[in-house]
Design an enzyme around this catalytic site. Structure first.
Site, PDB file in Angstrom:
ATOM      1  N   ASN A  30       2.629   3.739 -23.150  1.00 26.65           N
ATOM      2  CA  ASN A  30       2.647   5.159 -22.807  1.00 26.65           C
ATOM      3  C   ASN A  30       3.921   5.838 -23.308  1.00 26.65           C
ATOM      4  O   ASN A  30       3.892   7.002 -23.706  1.00 26.65           O
ATOM      5  CB  ASN A  30       2.501   5.340 -21.291  1.00 26.65           C
ATOM      6  CG  ASN A  30       1.056   5.293 -20.851  1.00 26.65           C
ATOM      7  OD1 ASN A  30       0.220   6.049 -21.325  1.00 26.65           O
ATOM      8  ND2 ASN A  30       0.752   4.380 -19.943  1.00 26.65           N
ATOM      9  N   ARG A  81      17.540  -3.311  -3.468  1.00 27.20           N
ATOM     10  CA  ARG A  81      16.885  -2.198  -4.156  1.00 27.20           C
ATOM     11  C   ARG A  81      17.764  -0.954  -4.182  1.00 27.20           C
ATOM     12  O   ARG A  81      17.790  -0.221  -5.173  1.00 27.20           O
ATOM     13  CB  ARG A  81      15.552  -1.907  -3.475  1.00 27.20           C
ATOM     14  CG  ARG A  81      14.728  -0.816  -4.133  1.00 27.20           C
ATOM     15  CD  ARG A  81      13.370  -0.706  -3.495  1.00 27.20           C
ATOM     16  NE  ARG A  81      12.548  -1.860  -3.839  1.00 27.20           N
ATOM     17  CZ  ARG A  81      11.674  -2.427  -3.025  1.00 27.20           C
ATOM     18  NH1 ARG A  81      11.526  -1.964  -1.798  1.00 27.20           N
ATOM     19  NH2 ARG A  81      10.958  -3.454  -3.417  1.00 27.20           N
ATOM     20  N   ARG A 107       8.604  -0.822 -10.469  1.00 31.36           N
ATOM     21  CA  ARG A 107       9.535  -0.916  -9.347  1.00 31.36           C
ATOM     22  C   ARG A 107       9.135   0.101  -8.285  1.00 31.36           C
ATOM     23  O   ARG A 107       8.765   1.238  -8.613  1.00 31.36           O
ATOM     24  CB  ARG A 107      10.973  -0.622  -9.787  1.00 31.36           C
ATOM     25  CG  ARG A 107      11.557  -1.596 -10.773  1.00 31.36           C
ATOM     26  CD  ARG A 107      11.902  -2.920 -10.145  1.00 31.36           C
ATOM     27  NE  ARG A 107      12.904  -2.780  -9.082  1.00 31.36           N
ATOM     28  CZ  ARG A 107      13.319  -3.773  -8.316  1.00 31.36           C
ATOM     29  NH1 ARG A 107      12.804  -4.990  -8.470  1.00 31.36           N
ATOM     30  NH2 ARG A 107      14.230  -3.583  -7.394  1.00 31.36           N
ATOM     31  N   ILE A 108       9.199  -0.295  -7.014  1.00 32.97           N
ATOM     32  CA  ILE A 108       9.040   0.653  -5.917  1.00 32.97           C
ATOM     33  C   ILE A 108      10.390   1.315  -5.699  1.00 32.97           C
ATOM     34  O   ILE A 108      11.397   0.642  -5.466  1.00 32.97           O
ATOM     35  CB  ILE A 108       8.546  -0.050  -4.647  1.00 32.97           C
ATOM     36  CG1 ILE A 108       7.137  -0.625  -4.879  1.00 32.97           C
ATOM     37  CG2 ILE A 108       8.527   0.927  -3.472  1.00 32.97           C
ATOM     38  CD1 ILE A 108       6.612  -1.427  -3.706  1.00 32.97           C
ATOM     39  N   HIS A 125      -0.922   6.447 -13.034  1.00 33.27           N
ATOM     40  CA  HIS A 125      -1.491   5.388 -12.183  1.00 33.27           C
ATOM     41  C   HIS A 125      -2.940   5.154 -12.587  1.00 33.27           C
ATOM     42  O   HIS A 125      -3.722   6.103 -12.711  1.00 33.27           O
ATOM     43  CB  HIS A 125      -1.418   5.797 -10.719  1.00 33.27           C
ATOM     44  CG  HIS A 125      -1.895   4.724  -9.789  1.00 33.27           C
ATOM     45  ND1 HIS A 125      -1.163   3.585  -9.519  1.00 33.27           N
ATOM     46  CD2 HIS A 125      -3.052   4.602  -9.080  1.00 33.27           C
ATOM     47  CE1 HIS A 125      -1.829   2.814  -8.683  1.00 33.27           C
ATOM     48  NE2 HIS A 125      -2.978   3.410  -8.402  1.00 33.27           N
ATOM     49  N   THR A 157       6.536  11.316  -5.329  1.00 34.48           N
ATOM     50  CA  THR A 157       7.130  11.631  -4.034  1.00 34.48           C
ATOM     51  C   THR A 157       7.457  10.315  -3.340  1.00 34.48           C
ATOM     52  O   THR A 157       7.251   9.238  -3.893  1.00 34.48           O
ATOM     53  CB  THR A 157       6.168  12.456  -3.167  1.00 34.48           C
ATOM     54  OG1 THR A 157       4.992  11.679  -2.893  1.00 34.48           O
ATOM     55  CG2 THR A 157       5.787  13.766  -3.858  1.00 34.48           C
ATOM     56  N   GLU A 159       5.948   8.910  -1.010  1.00 30.58           N
ATOM     57  CA  GLU A 159       4.748   8.119  -0.728  1.00 30.58           C
ATOM     58  C   GLU A 159       4.294   7.430  -2.006  1.00 30.58           C
ATOM     59  O   GLU A 159       4.080   8.085  -3.039  1.00 30.58           O
ATOM     60  CB  GLU A 159       3.617   9.009  -0.208  1.00 30.58           C
ATOM     61  CG  GLU A 159       2.336   8.238   0.096  1.00 30.58           C
ATOM     62  CD  GLU A 159       1.169   9.138   0.455  1.00 30.58           C
ATOM     63  OE1 GLU A 159       0.053   8.612   0.589  1.00 30.58           O
ATOM     64  OE2 GLU A 159       1.373  10.361   0.585  1.00 30.58           O
ATOM     65  N   LEU A 160       4.128   6.125  -1.988  1.00 30.85           N
ATOM     66  CA  LEU A 160       3.728   5.370  -3.166  1.00 30.85           C
ATOM     67  C   LEU A 160       2.406   5.890  -3.718  1.00 30.85           C
ATOM     68  O   LEU A 160       1.401   5.920  -3.014  1.00 30.85           O
ATOM     69  CB  LEU A 160       3.596   3.880  -2.822  1.00 30.85           C
ATOM     70  CG  LEU A 160       3.158   2.959  -3.966  1.00 30.85           C
ATOM     71  CD1 LEU A 160       4.218   2.919  -5.054  1.00 30.85           C
ATOM     72  CD2 LEU A 160       2.873   1.557  -3.428  1.00 30.85           C
TER      73      LEU A 160
END
Length: 230
Positions: A30, A81, A107-108, A125, A157, A159-160
């Site tokens: 991408n 993290r 990565r989160i 996603h 945001t 929120e995942l």
């Protein structure tokens, strides 16, 4: 001398283009789609840097082949993290980006990181969000017996995979599909819609307000725009 004559603003063609920093963890396909769109002039911006958390990421060499500056911030060098995200933010901010693009960045991210780039960070996603947040989206769509699957570009945001959607592309699920064949068709669509979303943002057409994405100052539907409407 009139105020207009004393204005120090540069002519538009001399002003700096919007700056993009792209984060990757793997092949960088991408990233390549976006960088090549920039190189062709389809996106009026500059890819200031490509940064990876994995030294072995194949996308790093692809960026170098395109004369894009690259950096490694190896997550394994940090105890937690939070420390990694702080170091990554410092590296990103050296390039003063207008937009941060997550392109297969596995990565989160911590809330502090996300807040720092609120309204100027995009992710892609491989599902029709809000369906199938998280991993293994292709197999989950098959297991559920879905007739269609797809990919979504959205703002990031805390929120995942939960930020407001920008654009989606739908792919049909065929009899005999497995996760690999479905993934391949989704990848094709990823490389189409991500450059579109980046172009919208850097041209000022796309923005985020509250928990909504706006296109030409009009709130987008929860699903974002379908590819056919771009």
């Amino acid at each position: 001398m009139s105020p207009a004559q004393t204005n120090n603003a540069l002519p538009s063609e001399q002003q700096e283009k919007p700056r993009i920093v792209i984060l990757i963890s793997g092949s960088g396909s991408n990233m390549v789609a976006i960088a090549d769109a920039v190189a062709k002039g389809d996106i009026d911006a500059e890819v200031a840097a490509v940064i990876s958390n994995k030294p072995e990421a194949a996308g790093i060499q692809k960026a170098k082949d395109r004369d894009i500056e690259t950096q490694i911030v190896n997550h394994k060098d940090f105890a937690n993290r939070e420390d990694f995200d702080m170091a990554l933010m410092q590296q990103i901010d050296e390039y003063q980006p207008d937009l941060v693009v997550l392109a297969g960045f596995m990565r989160i991210l911590t809330p502090a990181f996300v807040i720092n780039y609120h309204g100027r960070m995009l992710n892609i996603h491989p599902s029709l969000l809000p369906k199938y947040q998280g991993l293994d989206t292709h197999q989950r769509a098959l297991d559920a017996g879905d007739e269609q699957h797809g990919v979504t570009v959205h703002f990031v945001t805390e929120e995942l995979d939960g930020g407001p959607n920008v654009i989606q592309a739908i792919v049909p699920i065929y009899d005999g599909d497995d996760a690999t064949s479905l993934q391949q068709r989704v990848h094709t669509q990823e490389h189409i819609i991500y450059p579109i979303a980046v172009k919208w943002f850097v041209s000022g057409r796309l923005s985020m307000k509250g928990n909504s994405a706006l296109f030409d100052n009009t709130e987008l539907p929860a699903s974002g725009l379908p590819l056919t409407n771009q």
